[in-house]
Design a protein around this motif. Structure first.
Motif, mmCIF file in Angstrom:
data_model
loop_
_atom_site.group_PDB
_atom_site.id
_atom_site.type_symbol
_atom_site.label_atom_id
_atom_site.label_comp_id
_atom_site.label_asym_id
_atom_site.label_seq_id
_atom_site.Cartn_x
_atom_site.Cartn_y
_atom_site.Cartn_z
ATOM 1 N N VAL A 105 4.722 6.617 -2.649
ATOM 2 C CA VAL A 105 4.939 5.235 -2.186
ATOM 3 C C VAL A 105 3.767 4.346 -2.625
ATOM 4 O O VAL A 105 3.956 3.226 -3.089
ATOM 5 C CB VAL A 105 5.097 5.205 -0.648
ATOM 6 C CG1 VAL A 105 5.206 3.770 -0.149
ATOM 7 C CG2 VAL A 105 6.310 6.005 -0.228
ATOM 8 N N ALA A 106 2.547 4.940 -2.500
ATOM 9 C CA ALA A 106 1.350 4.162 -2.823
ATOM 10 C C ALA A 106 1.318 3.772 -4.298
ATOM 11 O O ALA A 106 0.730 2.746 -4.665
ATOM 12 C CB ALA A 106 0.094 4.944 -2.456
ATOM 13 N N VAL A 153 3.625 0.353 5.098
ATOM 14 C CA VAL A 153 3.223 -0.173 3.793
ATOM 15 C C VAL A 153 2.845 -1.653 3.913
ATOM 16 O O VAL A 153 3.530 -2.412 4.597
ATOM 17 C CB VAL A 153 4.381 -0.039 2.772
ATOM 18 C CG1 VAL A 153 3.983 -0.651 1.430
ATOM 19 C CG2 VAL A 153 4.779 1.410 2.613
ATOM 20 N N ARG A 154 1.738 -1.990 3.272
ATOM 21 C CA ARG A 154 1.401 -3.404 3.147
ATOM 22 C C ARG A 154 1.564 -3.787 1.671
ATOM 23 O O ARG A 154 1.007 -3.124 0.801
ATOM 24 C CB ARG A 154 -0.031 -3.668 3.607
ATOM 25 C CG ARG A 154 -0.434 -5.140 3.465
ATOM 26 C CD ARG A 154 -1.651 -5.500 4.307
ATOM 27 N NE ARG A 154 -2.765 -4.619 4.007
ATOM 28 C CZ ARG A 154 -3.651 -4.167 4.910
ATOM 29 N NH1 ARG A 154 -3.515 -4.483 6.179
ATOM 30 N NH2 ARG A 154 -4.636 -3.380 4.556
ATOM 31 N N ALA A 155 2.316 -4.862 1.433
ATOM 32 C CA ALA A 155 2.544 -5.305 0.044
ATOM 33 C C ALA A 155 1.375 -6.169 -0.425
ATOM 34 O O ALA A 155 0.674 -6.761 0.382
ATOM 35 C CB ALA A 155 3.838 -6.100 -0.037
ATOM 36 N N VAL A 197 2.417 -2.323 -4.096
ATOM 37 C CA VAL A 197 1.984 -1.775 -2.804
ATOM 38 C C VAL A 197 0.460 -1.875 -2.727
ATOM 39 O O VAL A 197 -0.249 -1.421 -3.613
ATOM 40 C CB VAL A 197 2.445 -0.306 -2.631
ATOM 41 C CG1 VAL A 197 1.775 0.331 -1.419
ATOM 42 C CG2 VAL A 197 3.957 -0.254 -2.496
ATOM 43 N N ASP A 198 -0.008 -2.470 -1.638
ATOM 44 C CA ASP A 198 -1.450 -2.670 -1.484
ATOM 45 C C ASP A 198 -2.079 -1.513 -0.727
ATOM 46 O O ASP A 198 -3.106 -0.973 -1.141
ATOM 47 C CB ASP A 198 -1.675 -3.985 -0.727
ATOM 48 C CG ASP A 198 -3.140 -4.260 -0.478
ATOM 49 O OD1 ASP A 198 -3.930 -4.051 -1.418
ATOM 50 O OD2 ASP A 198 -3.483 -4.675 0.635
ATOM 51 N N THR A 229 -1.235 1.923 2.273
ATOM 52 C CA THR A 229 -0.227 2.717 2.990
ATOM 53 C C THR A 229 -0.913 3.502 4.101
ATOM 54 O O THR A 229 -2.115 3.761 4.056
ATOM 55 C CB THR A 229 0.482 3.723 2.058
ATOM 56 O OG1 THR A 229 -0.510 4.548 1.457
ATOM 57 C CG2 THR A 229 1.289 3.032 0.992
ATOM 58 N N VAL A 254 9.372 -5.103 -3.695
ATOM 59 C CA VAL A 254 8.643 -3.846 -3.486
ATOM 60 C C VAL A 254 9.508 -2.879 -2.670
ATOM 61 O O VAL A 254 9.570 -1.675 -2.955
ATOM 62 C CB VAL A 254 7.293 -4.121 -2.761
ATOM 63 C CG1 VAL A 254 6.619 -2.823 -2.374
ATOM 64 C CG2 VAL A 254 6.386 -4.935 -3.653
ATOM 65 N N SER A 255 10.182 -3.424 -1.688
ATOM 66 C CA SER A 255 11.055 -2.608 -0.844
ATOM 67 C C SER A 255 12.088 -1.875 -1.701
ATOM 68 O O SER A 255 12.317 -0.675 -1.536
ATOM 69 C CB SER A 255 11.725 -3.534 0.173
ATOM 70 O OG SER A 255 12.911 -2.984 0.624
ATOM 71 N N ILE A 259 10.434 0.899 -3.755
ATOM 72 C CA ILE A 259 10.084 2.088 -2.960
ATOM 73 C C ILE A 259 11.328 2.959 -2.753
ATOM 74 O O ILE A 259 11.290 4.182 -2.895
ATOM 75 C CB ILE A 259 9.484 1.679 -1.594
ATOM 76 C CG1 ILE A 259 8.112 1.038 -1.793
ATOM 77 C CG2 ILE A 259 9.371 2.899 -0.668
ATOM 78 C CD1 ILE A 259 7.501 0.459 -0.530
#
Lengths: 481, 255
Positions: A114-115, A268-270, A120-121, A123, A279-280, A283
């Motif tokens: 995911v990272a 997760v932070r975008a 993606v900023d 996780t 981004v969603s 992922i």
């Protein structure tokens, strides 16, 4: 400059017309300001409701909901159905813990996948389980009832070894928190309203609602899976947060649930809020079977009078504002046209004494635009007054949020499989919150409102000017035979 | 300033068609004006031949519907003839564009109307300024010119009054000041005493004659009042859109 003196004289000395047009525009624009302020207030109220999740920068929560067939037991429901045979012989006492989740657990190392997704900023992993504590005396049973289907509670008549109330059942939603990053995850430091964040493996933070329900305070102990934890903090229990009852350190919960190295959510932070949607999607492609819950999904799950008010403001309010604005523009235009008709001789005289056409048009349009400006300023005042009235009224709106995906809420009434439906199992399914409605007016809205009124004046001025342009200078002499 | 005249001298020998074209400020050849078309067409003027010399004071008389107002509109560049030729100085008004006509009305022609046609929201001073504003004067110059003109028509100290605060005679004086503020070569007056009592009307006519003698400008006034006409050096009688006759005092006028 003479032309400005002329404009001023027209507005000052034709008070009736000026007041009528300015009032119409002021009411139309004031309504727009009030509706916009109300809408902004409702947005703020919703943000407040969602703040515990969105405010900490966690725009997305990644989980893997399991496929559940109709009437069948989930394949990975934390130990499978509880068969009475497993508990011991009839009449024997038992005391057991079961860890249940509707989300498939996966190795914590999958976080890297995911990272690695573009956009993606940061996780943080988490594990949220419904911990069922079952104790009592094993009842006698018939063969047919030895393995009830998941979620189907045994009936009293089929359990003859003892009354149904001989089995105690209580369930607690427990989250294992990745404490390495207190800014991101199932529990963040900003959510702590009393005490402190989890510092050690024996620490626990309880939600405000659970603390109230169980009469817990910082310094008390809380039992999770038969182990005692020190309550070191209370977290805000507002709507929108992961509605867990107890938060403990991730590794500890993994050990208790016999799920070492496994998690069932990645927070997760975008990199940018605008990219959340894209981004969603990425992922979900990079992590097959995963489901991404974004803050906008959460917004869709909010219900209650807040949503009703938002819908009302969004549809009726906007429609009302548009109708009022069109009405105001229409009346202003009619008043201007009527004024031009009444001033035929005056405007004809201007042309007769050598005013070029565009000067006459500019005069008529200028008067309308100035009236629009006055109407706009008045309208902003009206809107500010209306917004202040809304704020002063202190209207309370309630909102409730259904649990985000990833929360343990098994089908069949929320009961863990194989056990009769316990009371209060749905308690954590939704959390309610009450917010007070405000109606903030931003400078941008005020400026837009003034521009709208000026535009209204301009529209009227264009029509009035066109009529004035068509006037022939000979009109000034028409009164003669 | 646009100049459309070659001089203000008058010629002793005049007839309806001015004898010396160089002296004529207006020349009309077979001017016809028809309103509407087809069956509803109304002929307001038909085949009018006329010359007006620079510096003349001409009264145009006729009954209602005789075409005198139509003639004044054509002379003022407010309308164009349907046929024939109408020249102001060297400019053919019938072929001039709207902007050219507006420029001529601004600089060369002054209008005085029967109903005064003052702008009710502006003061007497501003009503005079309104005529000079398109020439681009700064505010102070504009005010000075207006004040001087009001002074000239006997309304010094009344500049700050609204038309509603002035008598009919005073309003017409403001209108005359407005007509003259740009120092036009032609003043067209449309029944200038029609809305005034006889004494006030007499004063206004006296003022116009005085201004005419001082400035040497051309004045054309339309009236149905025989007394006014009798005092004019040249009288043109209109009937049914045609010139029915003319009276003239030889060498009268410019002094």
């Amino acid at each position: 400059m003479f032309y400005f003196r002329y404009l001023g004289a027209e507005l000052r000395r034709r008070k009736g017309r000026t007041v009528l047009t300015a009032t119409c525009l002021a009411l139309g624009v004031g309504l727009v300001v009030a509706v916009t302020a109300l809408s902004a207030g409702l947005d703020e109220a919703q943000s407040e409701v969602l703040e515990p999740l969105t405010g900490v920068g966690t725009e997305m929560s990644v989980s893997r909901p399991m496929e559940i067939e109709q009437g069948g037991a989930p394949p990975d429901a934390g130990g499978g159905p509880i068969g009475l045979d497993d508990l011991g012989r009839a009449g024997e006492k038992f005391d057991t813990y079961r860890y249940v989740s509707t989300d498939t657990s996966f190795p914590a190392a999958k976080r890297k996948r995911v990272a690695a997704v573009d956009g993606v900023d940061a996780t943080a992993v988490g594990l949220t389980l419904s911990v069922a504590h079952v104790s009592g005396v094993v009842p006698e049973q018939s063969a047919s009832a030895s393995s009830p289907a998941a979620g189907a509670p045994p009936t009293g008549s089929s359990a003859s070894g003892g009354p149904p109330d001989s089995i105690n059942f209580d369930t607690t939603i427990v989250s294992g928190v990745d404490t390495s990053n207190p800014d991101l995850g199932l529990l963040t430091a900003s959510q702590i309203t009393d005490g402190s964040y989890i510092a050690g493996t024996g620490d626990a933070v309880v939600s405000q609602s659970y603390a109230t329900q169980e009469d817990l305070a910082v310094g008390d102990t809380v039992e999770v899976g038969g182990k005692d934890f020190d309550v070191v903090g209370i977290s805000s229990g507002a709507v929108g947060g992961q509605p867990s009852d107890v938060y403990v350190e991730l590794g500890r919960l993994q050990k208790l649930a016999d799920l070492e190295g496994r998690v069932n959510s990645v927070e997760v932070r975008a990199s940018s809020a605008g990219e959340v949607g894209a981004v969603s999607g990425r992922i979900e492609s990079a992590f097959p079977g995963s489901e991404v819950t974004t803050s906008s999904d959460l917004a869709d799950q909010v219900s209650g009078s807040l949503v009703d008010a938002k819908n009302l403001s969004g549809k009726l309010g906007t429609a009302l504002a548009v109708v009022a604005l069109i009405g105001a523009f229409g009346i202003t235009t009619l008043v201007t046209l009527s004024s031009v008709a009444k001033r035929t001789r005056e405007l004809g005289t201007l042309k007769a004494i050598g005013w070029r056409q565009w000067l006459v048009v500019r005069q008529v349009a200028g008067e309308s635009v100035l009236q629009g400006l006055i109407g706009g300023l008045l309208g902003v005042a009206v809107g500010l007054a209306a917004a202040a009235a809304i704020g002063a009224a202190g209207i309370s709106l309630d909102a409730s949020l259904a649990p985000a995906s990833g929360m343990p809420s098994p089908p069949g009434g929320g009961a863990p499989p194989g056990i009769g439906g316990p009371p209060g199992a749905d308690a954590a399914a939704s959390v309610a919150s009450t917010v007070t409605l405000g109606a903030p007016v931003s400078p941008g809205v005020a400026l837009t409102a003034i521009c709208l009124a000026v535009a209204g004046g301009l529209i009227a001025g264009v029509f009035g000017g066109m009529r004035a342009a068509r006037l022939r200078p000979a009109e000034a002499l028409r009164s003669l035979g | 300033m646009t100049s459309v005249t070659s001089g203000t001298d008058t010629n002793g020998k005049r007839d309806t068609m001015s004898g010396n074209e160089n002296d004529s400020i207006y020349r009309l050849d077979s001017v016809t004006k028809v309103y509407g078309s087809g069956a509803t067409a109304v002929t307001a003027l038909e085949g009018v031949d006329l010359g007006i010399a620079s510096g003349e004071l001409v009264a145009i008389v006729g009954s209602s519907g005789s075409g005198k107002s139509t003639l004044l509109q054509l002379l003022g560049g407010l309308d164009r003839p349907s046929a024939g030729r109408l020249a102001l100085g060297g400019l053919e008004l019938g072929r001039a564009g709207d902007a050219d006509l507006a420029a001529i009305r601004l600089r060369t022609i002054g209008f005085v109307f029967q109903q005064f046609n003052l702008i009710p929201t502006l003061t007497a001073g501003e009503n005079v300024e309104v005529a000079a504003a398109p020439l681009g004067f700064d505010g102070a110059t504009l005010r000075d010119r207006a004040a001087a003109m009001l002074d000239r028509v006997g309304l010094a100290g009344r500049a700050g009054h609204l038309p509603s605060e002035l008598s009919g005679g005073e309003q017409q004086r403001v209108a005359i000041a407005r007509a003259l503020v740009n120092e036009p070569e032609v003043l067209l007056a449309d029944e200038p005493t029609g809305n005034l009592d006889s004494a006030t009307g007499e004063q206004i006519l006296g003022l116009l004659r005085e201004l005419w003698r001082e400035s040497g400008m051309t004045i054309v006034l339309v009236t149905h009042d025989p007394a006014i006409a009798a005092d004019s050096p040249r009288v043109i009688r209109l009937a049914d859109g045609r010139i029915a006759g003319e009276d003239r005092e030889p060498l009268a006028g410019v002094g």
